[in-house]
Design an enzyme around this catalytic site. Sequence first.
Site, mmCIF file in Angstrom:
data_model
loop_
_atom_site.group_PDB
_atom_site.id
_atom_site.type_symbol
_atom_site.label_atom_id
_atom_site.label_comp_id
_atom_site.label_asym_id
_atom_site.label_seq_id
_atom_site.Cartn_x
_atom_site.Cartn_y
_atom_site.Cartn_z
ATOM 1 N N SER A 261 0.835 -1.203 0.000
ATOM 2 C CA SER A 261 0.000 0.000 0.000
ATOM 3 C C SER A 261 0.864 1.245 0.000
ATOM 4 O O SER A 261 2.023 1.229 0.394
ATOM 5 C CB SER A 261 -0.882 0.011 1.245
ATOM 6 O OG SER A 261 -0.056 0.191 2.380
ATOM 7 N N LYS A 262 0.242 2.306 -0.465
ATOM 8 C CA LYS A 262 0.893 3.611 -0.544
ATOM 9 C C LYS A 262 1.384 4.065 0.820
ATOM 10 O O LYS A 262 2.373 4.781 0.914
ATOM 11 C CB LYS A 262 -0.164 4.626 -1.013
ATOM 12 C CG LYS A 262 0.096 5.171 -2.398
ATOM 13 C CD LYS A 262 -0.779 6.373 -2.617
ATOM 14 C CE LYS A 262 -1.632 6.145 -3.852
ATOM 15 N NZ LYS A 262 -2.651 7.074 -4.122
ATOM 16 N N ARG A 263 0.666 3.658 1.861
ATOM 17 C CA ARG A 263 1.017 4.140 3.197
ATOM 18 C C ARG A 263 2.432 3.704 3.607
ATOM 19 O O ARG A 263 3.067 4.357 4.397
ATOM 20 C CB ARG A 263 -0.015 3.670 4.234
ATOM 21 C CG ARG A 263 -1.072 4.731 4.504
ATOM 22 C CD ARG A 263 -2.204 4.182 5.321
ATOM 23 N NE ARG A 263 -2.991 3.224 4.553
ATOM 24 C CZ ARG A 263 -3.198 1.966 4.919
ATOM 25 N NH1 ARG A 263 -2.687 1.497 6.023
ATOM 26 N NH2 ARG A 263 -3.950 1.181 4.180
#
Length: 502
Positions: A261-263
């Site tokens: 994920s981008k996080r």
Amino acid sequence: MVGQRVRTRFAPSPTGYLHVGGLRTALYNYLFAKRMNGDFIIRIEDTDQSRKVEGAQRNLIKTLEWAGIVADESPEHGGNYGPYIQSERLHLYREYCDRLLEDNHAYYCFSTSEELEENRQLQLKQGLQPKYNRKWLPEEMGGAVPSSEIARKIGEGCPYVIRMKVPDYVSVWFEDMIRGPVEFDSSTIDDQVLMKSDGFPTYHFASVIDDHLMEFTHIIRGEEWLPSMPKHLLLYEFFGWEPPKYAHLPLLLNPDRSKLSKRQGDVAVEDYIRKGYSADAIVNFVAMLGWNEGEGTEQEVYSMQELIEKFSLERVGKAGAVFNVEKLNWLEKQYIKNRPVEQIITAIKPVLAAELDKKETSMSRELISSDRYLGQVIDLMRERVGFEHEFVTFSAYFFFDPDAYEEEAVKKRWIPETNDLLREFVSALEAVEPFTAEAIESALKEFVAPKGLKAAVLIHPLRILASGVSFGPSLYHMLEVLGREAVLRRINKGMERIVVPV
Ligand code: GLU
């Protein structure tokens, strides 16, 4: 399918950037096709007009080309087509949908979104998996709606979608090239919408029609599409077509094994390009996300050509693949270490020249135009840079005399006698012949030994005066590359400017 030419495709939706997972899918399709001397095609799946992003298509193709993945049949390959764009093929989907309507495999549905939501909530409350309740299933297909009612609604111009009718009790089975046999129970499958009220097909419908018409032999795509398989296979069955072979690729995971994920880091290929990663390293890295050559091989660095020669779907694993950016950084360093010097010179020369334009000194212009000098700097710095652009940022002092000196380092490395020692050593340096790393090293050692001093007393100040900074490659090699004239000039100039701490 025996003897058929292998054809694969990458079918992105133009909804934004190219995800690293998308690049892996594209790459595996490309490698597989090229390995089999087949065709690799790009198809733009833009049937969801609300998610379409201006410029995304161009960007996807540009990024793939950057990675060295060019589609066959595209103008770049001298072809007339490509990429294939689904929104330009709407008439085809409608034609095939009409066939399903005629054969009672599909039906019109006039349910409003409010009704659908109400039905969904009701089913959820009853603990059921939400599915369309078949309110508009016609009489001739086992439902309750007379055909006259359907004709009336269409005549009145009521908005509708067209749904496929999933047979009540069949089990759908197929052999995934990565996962082996996979089976689904049709009672869990919804009556999928095939045509939306805006006249566009859904992904499921358009992709099956196109995969068939474009004669793809192998569909290689992300695991997230596995649950769609029964819908797709049923469509093949309705049309009496032979489905292609399928391979569903493992998920990409963060180092903590959650879904990538981008996080937890960048997921857009463009972000990696912007940071300075090379196509070689990215392609190599992405290829290894789920594939390996097999036991008994230590090889980790693969060129595109080697990947084409070695790639096989049998060696793609089922388990999620961890996206480990440290591995990518390591690969980038391997590529920098082994990249031909001329290639790096070509890449960094214009950047150095632009830097120079800001400073304007004739001395460095001469240095930058000397490939011999650039080559020496590159070879000295190779081990120390993580990215090609760092050859410019970390090597600036090879081209420009320092205009500042790291303050902390000066404080730490200067003792009251330093400048006197340096002045004396300058005379020794003037006599070093030839001006090579070895000769400079011996001169320095011979200079400090009789004084009972350690080499470090001079090594650090010399480095700071020559480069302005306290870190870098081997001092002696650095001085050799800089050359006697520049070294003496820098030491003398530096001593004038550095205020000796008392
Ligand atoms: N358009 C789909 C996507 O964005 C393609 C899925 C498939 O390969 O069938 O991933």
